[in-house]
Design a protein around this motif. Structure first.
Motif, short mmCIF file in Angstrom:
data_model
loop_
_atom_site.label_atom_id
_atom_site.label_comp_id
_atom_site.label_asym_id
_atom_site.label_seq_id
_atom_site.Cartn_x
_atom_site.Cartn_y
_atom_site.Cartn_z
N ASP A 92 0.83 -1.20 0.00
CA ASP A 92 0.00 0.00 0.00
C ASP A 92 0.87 1.26 0.00
O ASP A 92 0.56 2.24 -0.68
CB ASP A 92 -0.92 -0.01 1.22
CG ASP A 92 -1.95 1.10 1.17
OD1 ASP A 92 -2.72 1.15 0.20
OD2 ASP A 92 -1.98 1.92 2.10
N PHE A 149 -0.36 -4.06 -7.36
CA PHE A 149 -1.80 -4.21 -7.19
C PHE A 149 -2.20 -5.69 -7.16
O PHE A 149 -3.06 -6.10 -6.36
CB PHE A 149 -2.55 -3.50 -8.32
CG PHE A 149 -2.80 -2.04 -8.05
CD1 PHE A 149 -3.94 -1.63 -7.36
CD2 PHE A 149 -1.91 -1.07 -8.49
CE1 PHE A 149 -4.18 -0.28 -7.11
CE2 PHE A 149 -2.13 0.27 -8.25
CZ PHE A 149 -3.27 0.67 -7.55
N TYR A 150 -1.57 -6.48 -8.04
CA TYR A 150 -1.89 -7.90 -8.10
C TYR A 150 -1.48 -8.61 -6.81
O TYR A 150 -2.24 -9.41 -6.25
CB TYR A 150 -1.19 -8.52 -9.30
CG TYR A 150 -1.32 -10.02 -9.40
CD1 TYR A 150 -2.52 -10.61 -9.78
CD2 TYR A 150 -0.24 -10.86 -9.13
CE1 TYR A 150 -2.65 -11.98 -9.88
CE2 TYR A 150 -0.36 -12.24 -9.22
CZ TYR A 150 -1.57 -12.79 -9.60
OH TYR A 150 -1.68 -14.14 -9.69
N ALA A 177 -3.82 -7.85 -4.04
CA ALA A 177 -5.05 -8.64 -4.15
C ALA A 177 -4.83 -10.05 -3.64
O ALA A 177 -5.69 -10.63 -2.96
CB ALA A 177 -5.53 -8.67 -5.60
N GLU A 209 -13.57 -8.60 -0.06
CA GLU A 209 -12.44 -7.68 -0.20
C GLU A 209 -11.49 -8.15 -1.29
O GLU A 209 -10.98 -7.34 -2.07
CB GLU A 209 -11.70 -7.57 1.13
CG GLU A 209 -10.54 -6.58 1.14
CD GLU A 209 -10.97 -5.14 0.99
OE1 GLU A 209 -10.17 -4.32 0.49
OE2 GLU A 209 -12.12 -4.83 1.37
N SER A 262 -12.94 -7.32 -4.64
CA SER A 262 -12.79 -5.89 -4.93
C SER A 262 -11.38 -5.57 -5.40
O SER A 262 -11.19 -4.82 -6.38
CB SER A 262 -13.13 -5.08 -3.68
OG SER A 262 -12.91 -3.70 -3.90
N ARG A 263 -10.39 -6.15 -4.75
CA ARG A 263 -9.00 -5.89 -5.13
C ARG A 263 -8.68 -6.49 -6.50
O ARG A 263 -7.96 -5.90 -7.31
CB ARG A 263 -8.07 -6.48 -4.08
CG ARG A 263 -8.22 -5.86 -2.70
CD ARG A 263 -7.55 -4.52 -2.63
NE ARG A 263 -7.68 -3.92 -1.30
CZ ARG A 263 -6.99 -2.87 -0.89
NH1 ARG A 263 -6.15 -2.26 -1.71
NH2 ARG A 263 -7.16 -2.39 0.33
N GLU A 265 -10.84 -7.05 -8.92
CA GLU A 265 -11.53 -6.23 -9.92
C GLU A 265 -10.76 -4.94 -10.19
O GLU A 265 -10.76 -4.42 -11.32
CB GLU A 265 -12.94 -5.93 -9.44
CG GLU A 265 -13.87 -7.14 -9.49
CD GLU A 265 -15.19 -6.90 -8.78
OE1 GLU A 265 -15.30 -5.86 -8.08
OE2 GLU A 265 -16.10 -7.74 -8.90
N ASP A 266 -10.10 -4.43 -9.17
CA ASP A 266 -9.28 -3.23 -9.33
C ASP A 266 -8.11 -3.50 -10.28
O ASP A 266 -7.75 -2.66 -11.10
CB ASP A 266 -8.76 -2.78 -7.96
CG ASP A 266 -8.36 -1.31 -7.97
OD1 ASP A 266 -8.78 -0.57 -8.88
OD2 ASP A 266 -7.63 -0.90 -7.05
N VAL A 267 -7.53 -4.70 -10.17
CA VAL A 267 -6.44 -5.08 -11.06
C VAL A 267 -6.92 -5.09 -12.51
O VAL A 267 -6.27 -4.57 -13.42
CB VAL A 267 -5.87 -6.45 -10.67
CG1 VAL A 267 -4.86 -6.94 -11.71
CG2 VAL A 267 -5.20 -6.38 -9.30
N ALA A 285 -9.54 -3.53 -13.80
CA ALA A 285 -9.93 -2.19 -14.26
C ALA A 285 -8.71 -1.34 -14.60
O ALA A 285 -8.73 -0.58 -15.57
CB ALA A 285 -10.76 -1.50 -13.18
N ARG A 286 -7.65 -1.46 -13.83
CA ARG A 286 -6.48 -0.61 -14.03
C ARG A 286 -5.52 -1.16 -15.08
O ARG A 286 -4.87 -0.40 -15.80
CB ARG A 286 -5.73 -0.45 -12.70
CG ARG A 286 -6.47 0.38 -11.67
CD ARG A 286 -5.74 0.36 -10.34
NE ARG A 286 -6.41 1.15 -9.32
CZ ARG A 286 -6.18 2.43 -9.07
NH1 ARG A 286 -5.28 3.09 -9.79
NH2 ARG A 286 -6.84 3.07 -8.12
#
Length: 340
Positions: free
Chosen positions: A99, A115-116, A119, A138, A141-142, A144-146, A148-149
């Motif tokens: 983080d 990010f991966y 997650a 959680e 969500s993490r 899905e963030d990978v 999306a980005r």
């Protein structure tokens, strides 16, 4: 006279001792321990990582960050400390380091990897379906963030597979609660859980059972039309499953079969619509996606000061083209059962 002589002698002795103390040299203080240079600490951490001394590795990277916060090695030390903690299954510590890296270096070439790995720290902590599933949510969500980005990366492809497994896990939790309500004859609550599986988790392997359980509950409630309709959906999509055989048997027991009721094992109109997730299809060799990526983006190659000045971007992170030695996710190291 003698008493005066004794006092004089004693006084002379005191002066002699105090005089000696004045000329006595004090022992030299031990010099404080010197801290190694930033590149030495970084390379020591990499060497420890390669030899699986993960706690030593993390300590070296932590020391580097504490003593050289503005060094060009600091960014990678955050990333690698997170990796070292991850390999020890110390997921909160790993997430803290990652983080920090993401917050300070969001445009780094290694951001996708960070990010991966973040997650995965949540994904590896997913518990049994009988427990609270907040960690599963959680992790989704993490992941899905990978996607999306970094949609075009290998991390996004593997994240999608893991999302499918998370959804299957959440559906399993709904089924567990639904069965409990059904056993307690709280039929309305059970219907809500089963319907959520059918509507919200259509690509999981729990849908067939959910439909059969709905048939059972509808029959218990005397809702014969709903039972027949749900059985028809089950017959169309899973004609040869054990769940349709159970539903067919229940309809027969309630004398609700008709000439139009499909016999188990017989396809209706067209082949059954597959509800297997990409991960499930891949497990059978159908449409197999790329193998889950290794953690090859971890910069585990020792570097020198000259390499650092020539091979980093503006924020000091090592380019992924210069990285080596893939890591192994904890789920593949036997840290826990990843069959969910």
């Amino acid at each position: 006279m003698s008493s005066r002589l004794v006092s004089l002698t004693a006084y002379s002795s005191v002066l002699l001792l105090s005089g000696c103390s004045l000329f006595k040299t004090t022992p030299q203080e031990k010099p404080s321990q010197t801290i190694a240079s930033a590149d030495t600490l970084y390379n020591n951490g990499i060497d420890a990582l390669r030899t699986q001394r993960y706690s030593v590795s993390a300590m070296q990277f932590e020391t580097l960050q504490q003593n050289y916060p503005y060094s060009g090695y600091t960014a990678n030390s955050q990333l690698m400390a997170g990796y070292a903690y991850y390999l020890q299954n110390k997921y909160p510590e790993a997430a803290q380091q990652l983080d920090r890296f993401i917050e300070l270096h969001p445009t780094s070439p290694d951001a996708a990897y960070a990010f991966y790995l973040m997650a995965l720290c949540y994904y590896e902590q997913i518990g049994d379906v009988s427990r609270d599933q907040q960690m599963t949510a959680e992790a989704m969500s993490r992941l899905e963030d990978v996607i999306a980005r970094f949609p075009q990366t290998k991390y996004a492809r593997d994240a999608q597979l893991k999302i499918d497994l998370c959804r299957d896990h959440l559906a399993g939790k709904e089924m567990l609660v639904g069965r409990y309500y059904q056993q307690q004859r709280a039929y309305q609550a059970a219907v809500g859980r089963y319907q959520r599986v059918v509507q919200d988790f259509q690509t999981t392997n729990h849908v067939a059972e959910a439909l059969d359980r709905l048939v059972e509950v509808y029959l218990n409630l005397g809702l014969t039309d709903e039972a027949r309709r749900t059985s028809g959906v089950l017959a169309y999509n899973y004609p040869d499953s054990k769940w349709y055989r159970y539903a067919y048997s229940n309809l027969k027991e309630y004398h609700l079969l008709s000439n139009r009721t499909p016999v188990p094992g017989k396809l209706i109109a067209s082949p059954a619509v597959s509800t297997a997730s990409p991960a499930q299809s891949a497990a059978h060799g159908i449409g197999r996606a790329d193998a889950p990526p290794s953690l090859s983006a971890a910069p585990v190659a020792p570097v020198s000061a000259s390499q650092l000045s020539n091979g980093t971007n503006d924020d000091g992170s090592t380019l992924t083209s210069n990285l080596a030695h893939p890591g192994v996710p904890a789920s593949e190291r036997g840290a826990r059962n990843s069959s969910h």
